[in-house]
Design an enzyme around this catalytic site. Structure first.
Site, PDB file in Angstrom:
ATOM      1  CG  ASP A 143      -2.023  -1.031   1.137  1.00  0.00           C
ATOM      2  OD1 ASP A 143      -2.011  -1.823   0.183  1.00  0.00           O
ATOM      3  OD2 ASP A 143      -2.879  -1.063   2.032  1.00  0.00           O
ATOM      4  NE  ARG A 187      -6.884  -2.291   5.903  1.00  0.00           N
ATOM      5  CZ  ARG A 187      -7.811  -3.233   6.024  1.00  0.00           C
ATOM      6  NH1 ARG A 187      -7.805  -4.250   5.188  1.00  0.00           N
ATOM      7  NH2 ARG A 187      -8.718  -3.183   6.966  1.00  0.00           N
TER       8      ARG A 187
HETATM    9  O1  F6P Z   1      -2.031  -3.930   3.993  1.00  0.00           O
HETATM   10  C1  F6P Z   1      -1.736  -4.520   2.816  1.00  0.00           C
HETATM   11  C2  F6P Z   1      -2.924  -5.163   2.210  1.00  0.00           C
HETATM   12  O2  F6P Z   1      -2.451  -5.633   1.002  1.00  0.00           O
HETATM   13  C3  F6P Z   1      -4.149  -4.272   2.060  1.00  0.00           C
HETATM   14  O3  F6P Z   1      -4.160  -3.497   0.926  1.00  0.00           O
HETATM   15  C4  F6P Z   1      -5.284  -5.263   2.099  1.00  0.00           C
HETATM   16  O4  F6P Z   1      -6.472  -4.662   2.526  1.00  0.00           O
HETATM   17  C5  F6P Z   1      -4.791  -6.249   3.066  1.00  0.00           C
HETATM   18  O5  F6P Z   1      -3.395  -6.277   2.929  1.00  0.00           O
HETATM   19  C6  F6P Z   1      -5.423  -7.596   2.929  1.00  0.00           C
HETATM   20  O6  F6P Z   1      -4.703  -8.496   3.685  1.00  0.00           O
HETATM   21  P1  F6P Z   1      -5.196  -9.850   4.319  1.00  0.00           P
HETATM   22  O7  F6P Z   1      -6.435 -10.299   3.601  1.00  0.00           O
HETATM   23  O8  F6P Z   1      -4.041 -10.768   4.137  1.00  0.00           O
HETATM   24  O9  F6P Z   1      -5.436  -9.554   5.738  1.00  0.00           O
END
Ligand code: F6P
Length: 381
Positions: A143, A187
């Site tokens: 991100d 996010r």
């Molecule tokens: O924070 C990094 C990220 O790639 C976000 O963009 C995304 O919302 C999140 O990880 C999703 O991660 P996980 O589903 O592994 O918790």
């Protein structure tokens, strides 16, 4: 004298984790320091579960530069300052178990812990530093939203994957005269969406920092239609939201407790449906998801990760702890973890996008925003 150090990789994986590990291990080996890796991030620190890392033949850190994922795992829900435990009555409780970790570090005589992770990980690192642990952070996340650095490792690979997806959506969209929506990660910050939109020639980029008006987006698409372009490509960050609307939460993991437990996702479908209704053009959404995180790092990320890894080990050799390796004005540097945490001073209170959290977001005067606007990319406003 530094003798024994350990690495932990925490949070969602990115391409480049292993390249950072290799950079640390190689620099350590050249200076007679032993390196270990805690398994699955802060979980490994809590359980005192670690392995030896070496680049010698058959060593765990050998031949890993190009490999995706993390050879020592990672955890996306391990805040040891607010850790989920099930008590003897079968009830879920959240406890501060950080002192167990501190004792593990003392017992096994680790001189420094390297924390590879995003803002939550570095917040915990800072909290460990206040408890007297020697820590050095390395900023990771696709991100690209860690404070105090211009770039995190893993981001460039994610943008490249998104760009390739856009290239592919372009040709199918053009063939079928459709609106092609691509939902990417991000996010609270729209770096991936914005940079991928520029790199991939998208017509619209919707980012969390600029709440969008769907009618403005539709207007952009209609204007293209008037010029004979019966297709459009739209990039949407998962954290984008309409003016006066809310972000789309897919589910709340563990009732939203623990770390940042809202799983985002779904805004791409919403945008595609609305655009179809307003413009009368067919629209399709593609959610890129974990493609952005997995797989081999780009050359840029291999180099950045190697720079970060070697810098982290150099800092340890100099006895400079409580720091985060950063890129500042294009150069390798380091800052205090206190600066990274900012106003999020309360120990253990880790959560994204609270008013205390210190996330690096896209600013409206950023070059990328200006560039996007100059070439007519609609940002939903
Ligand atoms: O924070 C990094 C990220 O790639 C976000 O963009 C995304 O919302 C999140 O990880 C999703 O991660 P996980 O589903 O592994 O918790």
């Amino acid at each position: 004298m530094l003798k024994k150090v350990a690495i932990l990789a925490n949070g969602g994986d990115v391409a480049g984790f292993n390249a950072v590990i290799r950079g640390i291990v190689k620099t350590a080996e050249n200076n007679g320091v032993d390196v270990y890796g805690f398994i699955d991030g802060y979980n490994g620190l809590l359980k005192n579960n670690y392995v030896s890392l070496s680049t010698a033949e058959d060593g765990r850190a050998e031949g890993i530069l190009h490999k995706g994922g993390s050879i020592i795992g990672s955890s996306t829900n391990a805040n040891v300052f607010n850790y989920k435990v099930v008590n003897e009555n079968g009830e879920v409780e959240y406890k501060d178990l950080s002192d167990v970790c501190v004792q593990n570090i003392k017992d096994d005589k680790f001189d420094c812990i390297f924390t590879l992770g995003g803002d939550g990980t570095q917040k915990s690192a800072r909290d460990f530093a206040t408890k007297g642990v020697n820590v050095i952070g390395v900023p990771k996340t696709i991100d690209n939203d860690v404070a105090c650095t211009e770039i995190t490792f893993g981001y460039n690979t994610a943008v490249s994957v998104a760009m390739e997806a856009l290239d592919r959506l372009h040709t199918t969209g053009e063939t079928h005269h459709r609106i092609m929506v691509l939902e990417v990660m991000g996010r609270y910050a729209g770096w991936i969406a914005l940079e991928a939109a520029i790199a991939g020639g998208a017509d619209v980029a919707l980012i969390p920092e600029i709440p969008y008006d769907i009618n403005r987006v539709a207007e952009k698409i209609r204007n293209r239609q008037k010029r004979g372009k019966n297709f459009s490509v739209v990039v949407v960050a998962e954290g984008a939201k309409p003016k006066d609307g809310e972000i789309v939460v897919k589910n709340k993991r563990e009732n939203g407790e623990g770390v940042d437990n809202n799983k985002l996702g779904g805004i791409g479908e919403v945008v595609a449906k609305e655009l179809e209704e307003i413009t009368g053009l067919e629209a399709r959404n593609t959610t890129l998801g974990y493609m952005q995180r997995g797989g081999t790092p780009t050359a840029y990320d291999r180099v950045l990760s190697t720079k970060y890894g070697t810098k982290a080990m150099q800092l340890a050799l100099e006895g400079k702890f409580g720091r985060l390796t950063v890129i500042k004005n294009g150069r390798l540097d380091d800052v205090s973890l206190e600066d990274v945490v900012g106003n999020n001073t309360k120990i253990g209170a880790v959560s994204g996008n609270t008013k205390e959290s210190n996330i690096r977001k896209v600013t409206l005067d950023h070059d990328l925003v200006k560039t996007a606007r100059s070439i007519g990319i609609n940002l939903g406003d």
